[in-house]
Design an enzyme around this catalytic site. Structure first.
Site, mmCIF file in Angstrom:
data_model
loop_
_atom_site.group_PDB
_atom_site.id
_atom_site.type_symbol
_atom_site.label_atom_id
_atom_site.label_comp_id
_atom_site.label_asym_id
_atom_site.label_seq_id
_atom_site.Cartn_x
_atom_site.Cartn_y
_atom_site.Cartn_z
ATOM 1 C CG HIS A 80 -1.703 -1.224 1.427
ATOM 2 N ND1 HIS A 80 -2.950 -1.443 0.922
ATOM 3 C CD2 HIS A 80 -1.359 -2.362 2.074
ATOM 4 C CE1 HIS A 80 -3.367 -2.650 1.266
ATOM 5 N NE2 HIS A 80 -2.407 -3.242 1.958
ATOM 6 C CB SER B 67 12.960 22.909 -14.972
ATOM 7 O OG SER B 67 12.169 24.080 -15.085
ATOM 8 C CE LYS C 291 11.632 19.875 -10.685
ATOM 9 N NZ LYS C 291 10.276 20.155 -11.072
ATOM 10 C CD GLU D 169 8.986 12.725 -15.031
ATOM 11 O OE1 GLU D 169 7.967 13.404 -14.878
ATOM 12 O OE2 GLU D 169 10.119 13.227 -15.180
#
Ligand code: ARG
Length: 480
Positions: free
Chosen positions: A156, A277, A283, A290
């Site tokens: 979980h 970024s 960043k 991804e």
């Protein structure tokens, strides 16, 4: 231009129709397979007397020349020639005149494209299998690099129990192994030769189907010409296998996106695998992971496209089937790229040992093992669960770990307990206490790593481990 099939037509094809129906823009990728199949076909035609031996030689020579030109990018593709099959045949006619027109004897594009596709997918399966193996190797090599590191395992997405990180790496290997077994199983059905089924009913010419099948290294021939010309189950199956690989990769990518976040900080992704970024200078984004996660959508969509394409088609070849190649190529390319990136990242990422140690030391991940030790002392499971629950609550409320409770506090819950309780606590003790086969017990994990190393050809088989692997392999007709 005059079409190869133009005899019965009174009008030439509209240019808009040529543009609409062409497939050369994508099926050129079948050219090697198309030429291999034609070479075998020519040899067989000569064997059964439908071509003279010197005719066969000239045809084969020209076919190889054409293959060479296509591979060098020196072969112009023209939409009016529809597809890769017509292009190659037309080039033969341009080179050999009348003789070129004999190639299509006892053959239809229907059995031709079915043969090409099977050859292409067979090679695709072997390539994906090799890439899956590379990724497995990357994980197994990590097991040695990350030896002894204990991490929290999650259920979980909440800290559950401590495990060796190697146990986690081998979990991914197991998934990938099933992917490889599925591909091996798919390969058995792919590897049947439909050539000679012709358009739908077979041919009245005296061909030798076993010979072409043998020359093309198929395991045998397809049994029914109607089915063979319109069967694309093997395409759907392969793309399903690819979709499940993509699903597996997306799960791994998600794990590592989380692990490399500042919040987890378990894993460092090298700069070479991150991107920045354009507005936030600080960043370092895990874009590669991804995209591995995101590209899974495309592959699942490809599977959907294929299933919908096949649904409700009447028996026999239908032109709809031309559309099968677009999702096939897309799924293959996507998964192939993702596997390559995954192996690179698995080889180069670094675990943050300190941070993992701190993390696994909190969160009461040793509670289950403590409960099990109480069970060993004769306390019923339900009671042991309650008792440990209360101990956890006590520790939690006072900001301590279980190991920081005093013996008196333990005795308030379990009167018969002695100082041995402390030996059972902490992540390392919890991991070491495991006994069941397949658990994270360090000795068992070590054996598993050794087994995988042999299986993946990373170590010689000194202990005769591969006999176990072979049994599993033989179920799918494939060595592991
Ligand atoms: N380009 C076609 C395909 O990919 C080849 C087969 C065409 N056959 C036909 N009779 N039109 O399916």
């Amino acid at each position: 231009m005059e079409k190869r099939w133009g005899g019965v037509f009174r009008q030439t094809t509209a240019p808009s129709v040529e543009r609409f129906t062409e497939s050369i823009s994508f099926d050129w990728r079948l050219y090697r397979e198309d030429i291999a199949a034609s070479m075998a076909h020519v040899q067989m035609l000569a064997q059964v007397g439908l071509l003279l031996p010197e005719e066969a030689e000239r045809l084969k020579h020209a076919l190889l020349e054409i293959e060479e030109e296509i591979s060098r990018g020196q072969f112009p593709f023209r939409p009016e020639l529809e597809d890769v099959h017509m292009h190659i045949e037309q080039a033969l006619v341009e080179r050999l005149g009348e003789l070129g027109k004999k190639l299509h004897t006892a053959r239809s594009r229907n059995d031709q494209v079915a043969t090409d596709l099977r050859l292409w997918i067979r090679r695709g399966i072997d390539d994906i299998d090799r890439r899956l193996q590379e990724l497995q190797r990357a994980f197994v090599e990590r097991c040695e690099k990350d030896q002894g590191i204990i991490v929290p395992a999650y259920t979980h997405l909440r800290r559950a129990q401590p495990v060796l990180v190697a146990h986690m790496w081998l979990a991914y290997c197991e998934r990938l192994q099933r992917d490889r077994e599925r591909l091996a199983d798919c390969r058995r059905r792919v590897n049947r030769c439909p050539l000679g089924s012709a358009a739908i009913a077979g041919t009245s010419l005296p061909i030798d189907r076993h010979m072409t099948a043998r020359l093309l290294e198929f395991d045998g021939i397809t049994e029914n010409s109607i089915d063979a010309t319109c069967d694309r189950d093997f395409v759907a199956e392969f793309v399903f296998d690819l979709a499940l690989i993509a699903v597996h990769l997306s799960g791994w990518a998600e794990d590592w996106i989380l692990w490399s976040s500042a919040e987890f900080d378990f894993l460092h992704l090298p700069d070479a695998f991150c991107t920045g970024s354009s507005i936030m200078p600080q960043k370092r984004n895990p874009d590669v992971l991804e995209l591995v996660r995101g590209k899974c959508a495309r592959v699942c969509g490809d599977l959907q496209s294929l299933l919908v394409l096949l649904k409700g088609l009447p028996l026999g070849y239908n032109r709809d089937l031309q559309e099968d190649k677009i999702p096939l190529f897309s799924a293959y390319d996507t998964v192939s790229d993702c596997l390559e990136m995954a192996a690179e990242i698995v080889r180069h990422a670094e675990l943050n040992r300190q941070r993992l140690e701190a993390s696994v030391g909190t969160g009461f991940v040793d509670a289950t093992t403590l409960m099990e030790q109480l069970i060993c002392r004769g306390i019923p499971q339900r009671d042991a669960h309650q008792v440990v629950g209360r101990l956890v609550r006590r520790a939690m409320d006072s900001g301590r770990t279980l190991g920081e409770l005093t013996l008196d506090e333990f005795r308030q819950e379990i009167p018969a307990i002695g100082p041995e309780v402390y030996q059972w606590l902490g992540p390392a003790a919890a991991v070491a206490a495991m006994k069941s086969l397949g658990s994270t017990q360090p000795e068992l994990v070590k054996q598993q790593v050794a087994r995988w190393k042999v299986r993946l050809g990373l170590a010689p088989d000194e202990a005769g481990l591969s006999s176990a692997g072979k049994e599993e392999g033989s179920k799918t007709g494939r060595e592991t």
